[in-house]
Write an enzyme that holds these catalytic residues in place. Sequence first.
Site, PDB file in Angstrom:
ATOM      1  CB  SER A 192     -16.888  64.617  33.867  1.00 51.80           C
ATOM      2  OG  SER A 192     -17.237  65.515  34.901  1.00 51.80           O
ATOM      3  CG  HIS A 251     -13.687  68.897  33.894  1.00 54.21           C
ATOM      4  ND1 HIS A 251     -13.217  67.779  34.558  1.00 54.21           N
ATOM      5  CD2 HIS A 251     -15.020  68.691  33.717  1.00 54.21           C
ATOM      6  CE1 HIS A 251     -14.226  66.943  34.782  1.00 54.21           C
ATOM      7  NE2 HIS A 251     -15.322  67.474  34.277  1.00 54.21           N
TER       8      HIS A 251
END
Length: 254
Positions: free
Chosen positions: A84, A235
Amino acid sequence: MLLNYKQTGSGPDLILMHGLFGSLENLNVIAKTLSEHFTVYNVDLRNHGRSFHSDDMSYPHMAGDIKALLDHLNIHKAHVVGHSMGGKVAMQFASSFDQHVNKLVVLDIAPVTYPPRHDEIIVGLNKVSAYTNVLNRTQADEILSEHIDMPGVRQFLLKSLAKNTAGFLSWRFNLPVIANAYSNIVANITNESPCQCETLFVKGNNSDYILAEHREAIVKAFPKATAKVIHGVGHWLHAEKPAAVNKSILDFLQ
């Protein structure tokens, strides 16, 4: 100032970087497996974990922190892995200091500018900060739940609560600076020319952080990029299917 880091394992050097509102502890499940094959430096990025706080929060600054750490450790070249926001730091480092990168692994992020998606999270975090006498995570979770529906997200954030000098809980990450610099965090990296290092993008199949329309930007910035999709995860792919993510990384690096 140097980043806080945890060194484990032996073998070729590898730098590991967490995402927004996280810390090096979030990637322990990756570090543990990779340390069987590499010397892993799992870092707290600036304004996170136990690393220093700074009013400057941009990808060039954060990439510079990684370069300073490598210089301190006398490491000329390393594998770089980031998730991320840490993936964007990894991409920025590879773009700015490609001669110091062996291979690059980017976990579920693309070299693009994203729309804001953490506004309610920041509101909730600030609300916890406004209570100067939070005594336990249960109390903080109740406050966060007014703004964050997903229990998993709240539990992730609550890992960064620690006792302050008064004995109450407060955020380890530098929330005021992160909130003020949020536009820098969702922004794209600075990429003046294509990075020629071998690169792997690992996407969670249920995540919308890497989309088909990002392919052009990825190939433009990293012409040697390949991709791996982990099915059944979002994610936080490394938390949901650590074995599959670790295998993807190891297959690529070895």
